[in-house]
Design an enzyme around this catalytic site. Structure first.
Site, PDB file in Angstrom:
ATOM      1  N   GLY A 106      40.243  43.622  39.534  1.00 18.14           N
ATOM      2  CA  GLY A 106      39.392  43.122  38.458  1.00 18.14           C
ATOM      3  C   GLY A 106      38.243  42.338  39.031  1.00 18.14           C
ATOM      4  O   GLY A 106      38.083  42.201  40.256  1.00 18.14           O
ATOM      5  N   GLY A 107      37.443  41.813  38.139  1.00 15.60           N
ATOM      6  CA  GLY A 107      36.257  41.083  38.579  1.00 15.60           C
ATOM      7  C   GLY A 107      36.593  39.843  39.372  1.00 15.60           C
ATOM      8  O   GLY A 107      35.773  39.357  40.150  1.00 15.60           O
ATOM      9  N   MET A 108      37.787  39.279  39.180  1.00 11.24           N
ATOM     10  CA  MET A 108      38.148  38.055  39.882  1.00 11.24           C
ATOM     11  C   MET A 108      38.973  38.315  41.131  1.00 11.24           C
ATOM     12  O   MET A 108      39.417  37.382  41.781  1.00 11.24           O
ATOM     13  CB  MET A 108      38.928  37.124  38.940  1.00 11.24           C
ATOM     14  N   GLY A 109      39.193  39.594  41.490  1.00 13.34           N
ATOM     15  CA  GLY A 109      39.917  39.878  42.725  1.00 13.34           C
ATOM     16  C   GLY A 109      40.858  41.049  42.591  1.00 13.34           C
ATOM     17  O   GLY A 109      41.173  41.493  41.491  1.00 13.34           O
ATOM     18  N   VAL A 119      44.652  42.624  43.488  1.00 11.21           N
ATOM     19  CA  VAL A 119      46.003  42.095  43.628  1.00 11.21           C
ATOM     20  C   VAL A 119      46.874  43.146  44.310  1.00 11.21           C
ATOM     21  O   VAL A 119      46.917  44.304  43.882  1.00 11.21           O
ATOM     22  CB  VAL A 119      46.597  41.693  42.273  1.00 11.21           C
ATOM     23  N   LYS A 142      46.339  37.978  45.995  1.00 12.73           N
ATOM     24  CA  LYS A 142      45.071  38.202  45.312  1.00 12.73           C
ATOM     25  C   LYS A 142      43.949  37.982  46.326  1.00 12.73           C
ATOM     26  O   LYS A 142      43.841  36.898  46.911  1.00 12.73           O
ATOM     27  CB  LYS A 142      44.920  37.248  44.129  1.00 12.73           C
ATOM     28  N   ASP A 183      41.021  33.109  29.335  1.00 10.41           N
ATOM     29  CA  ASP A 183      41.146  34.567  29.386  1.00 10.41           C
ATOM     30  C   ASP A 183      42.561  34.993  29.028  1.00 10.41           C
ATOM     31  O   ASP A 183      43.127  35.903  29.627  1.00 10.41           O
ATOM     32  CB  ASP A 183      40.779  35.084  30.780  1.00 10.41           C
TER      33      ASP A 183
END
Length: 962
Positions: A95-98, A100, A115, A215
């Protein structure tokens, strides 16, 4: 925009479009992509290509809706790479945040989630700040319903990685998708509220530290195998109102703004954004409350509260429209509808202000189930039905007069608990309990191959199964009658009577199972304190809350083996319990105190005791008696008077099978089910019976000798003990190897067939390992003094060492006595029933790391390279003689076979089912298999003996002599 930032920004844009497109149905995607790509044909084609790749590979990834970018951007593939001690095993999501990954920790021998910030963002100051912020947020949150962080790693290339708890199980989004596919609606109301209550508890903890998730959505919630909720991904979390605690762990963050003060900054997922979040305004706790309302609405309705064909349409509906309240199921309680309306008010000033209030509303919501319809046809004879209906009519009238406030009848009235058509009752010794008000009874019952808890009103034939209570033991009631505590899978759990999945309170004893009975018990007071026996055989107290920490209440004195069977007295501050010494001796009945006051002795007794109506009830001479008890003074007075004398009671570890309410309703059972006799039956791989061997008996555990000519089996004698017997398959005779008055079970042959190691509780009740020559010569030698309970021994080639299970881990002991036993590898999971491969290179065992029992294999003795063998649960693994196959039982007792190859590492095929075994899953090794893997020796029931009924006495005091 500078040139060096362009690739990073374009990758991020591609990733965002891919993830947003995956939330749309396939038929909607073309129009959606045309709009969001805004005429950029190359961009649209690239995204469409990636989505096509996503669909073709979806079957091989655990979370296909989350990992498009990780699969299609080669530089982000880290499978096989290492960061510190962690080896990347598989991609779990992106995803945009990393990204996994599932990774293996070579230092601690466990799997974790890693992550990783993608390489494209290593120079992105904002991404780096958010990544570091997530680590600090998670480090500040320690809660059973929030995924834990283990550390922050950096590699030589500057890559950053969060080391996180690996949460097994589906996301809530996946569970909702599955529910919609089955029923076209959402989750059952009770299940949805149980999940929502746990989510609210997690948010309550975060908000107390000034942290807003921002979120919250179904994809960021996981449900483990035992029904526990874990909230994930605090990558967008922010500080709303900094607290002192928050300020301390954010001292190093002065260079980064965590308040998102930049006007117009929008972060989150459109369908779950609050109106203020969608506008880019400042947000606080109430934005999570909005998202919580969206998630709860979707769980109930089976559809999002706000959904548009495009992101812009979705945000427009968030800002301008109300949810379709008519899509909520008809059985949604009024209180929950009101709660949803308060959570989803667009003006945050008018919205619910505290998530704790939402949790309280859910926990206190009345979800009285609709009556269960009786089946059209019943299997019992017509005369039995008529008798049962007469009982119901009589009991209903009596219960009304007794509980409804009218005078109590003076005459005695009693009746049996009629079994359900859907399940067989399993009273055992602690398999039933009357509610405190005497209106209901909970029983353990078996339906198919699984046991669970079933509840019925005293004056009714209608049973209701409590979901999520598989393999439950020793149920006990909350004083208000709204919840039930029980023990399962080595855990103390509680389940609300209104429905929903159980809550895990804490770990509890997971004691040896060769006797078909476990040895725990609990009691619950009005202050929400539960007392139960610990793994140290003493009593612990714990608050009835998820993840609560137990505290020790008692300490064993010299000569004592256990403190058992606690039961609160009416004041809720004192409790009864038995202090046990040697097997066969009476116990000392005591009054214990929650505040640590020294206990008071009430003398020697042959069973547990319970309080009711000014008396203590207990056994004397195998009869149930009542003796007056001054509760204030803590003193027995007068003479014990008989209450139930026929049939006489049996006990297990001085536990008598009876339960009594404060109002005087008594339930009794003579002492567990009468077990069926068994014959040792040979079956082939199709399950066909190809031979019968030995005399009838009860054989909880057995093992074939290496030459296949003899069987070592534990043979149960009555209800008091079991011994190890050697059965000769060629001559047909049987001789006992042990004859002492204790429990011996789980015998295992040495590799040369000359010795046997087995378990026994002869040492003051503790289950140790003993060694004996297989020909019966010499004496038994204790080789392992257990920490907890030594079980399922397995010989290392050369017969100089033994691997065994104890305290939830695998241990090894060298028989030369030069060094004490040592743990092979320490894990947070409970590992059991280890068995070594014929060449001694691999250890197969069962573990609950995924939330249910599964079979795994590790290298021996290093513990490296763990491999999961079973797919949908498994236990009781055994190897074929050449090491090319592993056999095990599935959780419905089907015999399974998995082909393996161990010459060059470890490889395996998907396990195949062989045949329904009919075995009980309460024992650890209840079958044996020949070296060629073609025949299985299985204890098979040869008769179905009658089950003594649970008897209900509506007023036990009417039985007292006059």
């Amino acid at each position: 925009m500078t040139r060096e930032h362009a690739p990073s920004e374009r990758q991020g844009r591609i990733e965002q479009i891919c993830q947003a497109a995956l939330d749309h149905d396939a038929g909607d995607r073309a129009a959606f992509l045309a709009e969001v790509c805004a005429g950029d044909v190359d961009l649209q084609r690239e995204v469409e290509s990636l989505l096509a790749h996503e669909q073709s590979a979806a079957g091989f990834i655990e979370s296909p809706a989350l990992h498009v970018a990780a699969k299609v951007l080669p530089e982000r593939g880290l499978v096989g790479a290492r960061i510190g001690p962690y080896e990347m095993i598989a991609i779990l999501g992106a995803g945009g945040m990393g990204d996994v990954y599932r990774a293996h920790d070579s230092q601690l021998g466990r799997d974790v989630a890693i992550k990783v910030l993608p390489p494209a963002f290593l120079n992105d100051a904002d991404r780096l700040a958010r990544f570091d912020r997530e680590a600090r947020v998670l480090a500040s949150l320690n809660h059973p319903h929030i995924s834990a962080i283990y550390g922050l790693e950096h590699d030589a290339g500057g890559r950053q990685a969060l080391v996180l708890e690996l949460v097994e199980g589906p996301t809530l989004a996946e569970q909702l998708k599955s529910a919609r596919a089955r029923t076209h609606v959402g989750l059952p109301v009770a299940e949805a509220l149980s999940i929502a209550s746990q989510i609210a508890t997690a948010l309550e903890t975060a908000h107390a530290k000034g942290i807003v998730h921002r979120d919250l959505k179904p994809a960021n919630v996981k449900i483990t195998g035992n029904g526990q909720v874990k909230v994930l991904d605090f990558g967008l979390a922010k500080i709303a109102v900094p607290t002192r605690a928050a300020e301390r762990w954010l001292e190093a963050e002065s260079a980064v703004s965590l308040s998102d003060a930049s006007p117009g900054l929008v972060v989150g997922t459109a369908a779950y954004m609050s109106p203020e979040q969608a506008r880019g305004d400042a947000v606080d706790d109430r934005t999570d409350i909005w998202a919580f309302g969206c998630v709860l609405f979707e769980m109930l309705a089976g559809r999002p509260a706000f959904h548009g064909e495009t992101t812009a349409q979705t945000l427009g509906r968030v800002l301008e429209r109300d949810p379709d309240w008519g899509s909520l199921p008809a059985d949604t309680p009024r209180a929950i509808r009101t709660l949803l309306e308060r959570c989803l008010r667009k003006d945050p000033a008018k919205r619910l202000h505290d998530i704790a209030d939402a949790r309280i509303e859910i926990d206190e919501c009345d979800l009285t189930p609709a009556p269960v319809q009786e089946p059209a046809q019943r299997t019992r004879p017509v005369w039995w039905l008529a008798a049962a209906l007469l009982v119901v009519a009589s009991v209903s009238a009596l219960v009304f007069s007794k509980i409804g406030g009218l005078p109590l009848p003076s005459e005695l009235f009693e009746f049996p608990v009629v079994p359900s058509d859907q399940a067989t009752l399993l009273p055992r010794y602690g398999g039933f309990a009357v509610s405190p008000d005497g209106r209901q009874i909970v029983v353990t019952a078996k339906s198919g191959n699984r046991s669970s808890l079933w509840v019925r009103p005293i004056g009714s034939l209608q049973y209701r199964e409590l979901p999520g209570t598989h393999d439950a033991l020793f149920p006990f009631w909350k004083p208000d009658g709204l919840a039930i505590g029980f023990f399962a899978e080595g855990l103390l759990k509680i389940v609300a009577l209104r429905g929903g999945l159980p809550t895990v309170v804490c770990e509890a004893p997971d004691l040896p199972e060769g006797s078909e009975r476990d040895e725990v018990g609990g009691s619950w007071n009005r202050d929400d304190v539960i007392i139960f026996m610990s793994s140290a055989f003493t009593l612990n107290s714990v608050l009835a809350r998820a993840g609560a920490a137990p505290a020790a209440l008692t300490v064993l004195a010299k000569g004592e083996t256990a403190h058992r069977w606690p039961s609160f007295l009416p004041d809720g501050q004192r409790f009864l319990y038995l202090a046990l010494t040697r097997p066969g001796d009476p116990g000392e009945l005591r009054i214990g105190y929650l505040d640590g006051t020294p206990p008071i002795s009430l003398g020697r007794h042959e069973s547990n005791a319970r309080y009711s109506a000014g008396h203590l009830l207990f056994l004397s001479g195998r009869h149930l008696v009542a003796q007056r008890f001054d509760a204030d003074a803590g003193r027995l007075t007068g003479t014990p008077l008989p209450v139930v004398t026929k049939p006489p009671f049996a006990t297990w570890n001085l536990l008598a099978a009876f339960s009594v309410s404060e109002s005087g309703v008594l339930a009794t059972h003579p002492g567990g089910p009468i077990p069926s006799e068994q014959r040792l039956t040979w079956r082939d791989r199709s399950g066909k019976t190809v031979g019968v061997f030995g005399e009838p008996g009860r054989y909880p555990t057995l093992d074939l000798s290496p030459d296949g000519k003899r069987v070592a089996a534990s043979l149960v004698r009555g209800t008091a003990a079991s011994d190890i017997w050697i059965l000769d398959l060629e001559r047909g005779d049987a001789v006992p190897l042990t004859t002492d008055p204790a429990w011996e079970f789980d015998p295992t042959w040495s590799r040369d067939g000359k010795q046997l190691v087995f378990n026994s509780n002869r040492s003051d009740g503790r289950v140790d390992l003993f060694l004996r020559a297989a020909d019966g010569s010499g004496q038994d030698e204790r080789v392992v003094a257990a920490r907890h309970a030594a079980e399922t021994p397995s010989w290392v080639p050369g017969d100089r060492s033994i691997v065994y299970g104890d305290d939830g881990d695998n241990w090894i002991h060298t028989l030369d006595g030069k060094s004490p036993p040592s743990v092979l590898w320490k894990t947070p999971a409970r590992e059991r029933a280890g068995t070594l491969s014929p060449d001694g290179r691999w250890l197969a065992y069962s573990s609950d790391k995924s939330g249910r029992s599964e079979v795994y294999v590790r290298e021996f003795p290093s513990g490296a390279a763990e491999h999961k063998v079973s797919v949908d649960g498994g236990m009781a693994a055994r190897w074929r003689g050449d090491g090319k196959e592993i056999f095990f039982l599935s959780l419905d007792a089907t015999m399974m076979a998995a082909r393996v190859e161990t010459v060059r590492g470890f490889r395996m095929l998907v396990p195949e089912p062989l045949f329904p075994s009919g075995l009980s899953l309460v024992t650890l090794r209840p079958y044996a298999v020949t070296a060629d893997g073609q025949r299985f020796l299985i204890p098979t029931a040869i008769d179905q003996r009658s089950q003594p009924p649970i008897m209900i006495t509506m007023d036990w005091r009417a039985r007292l002599p006059r």
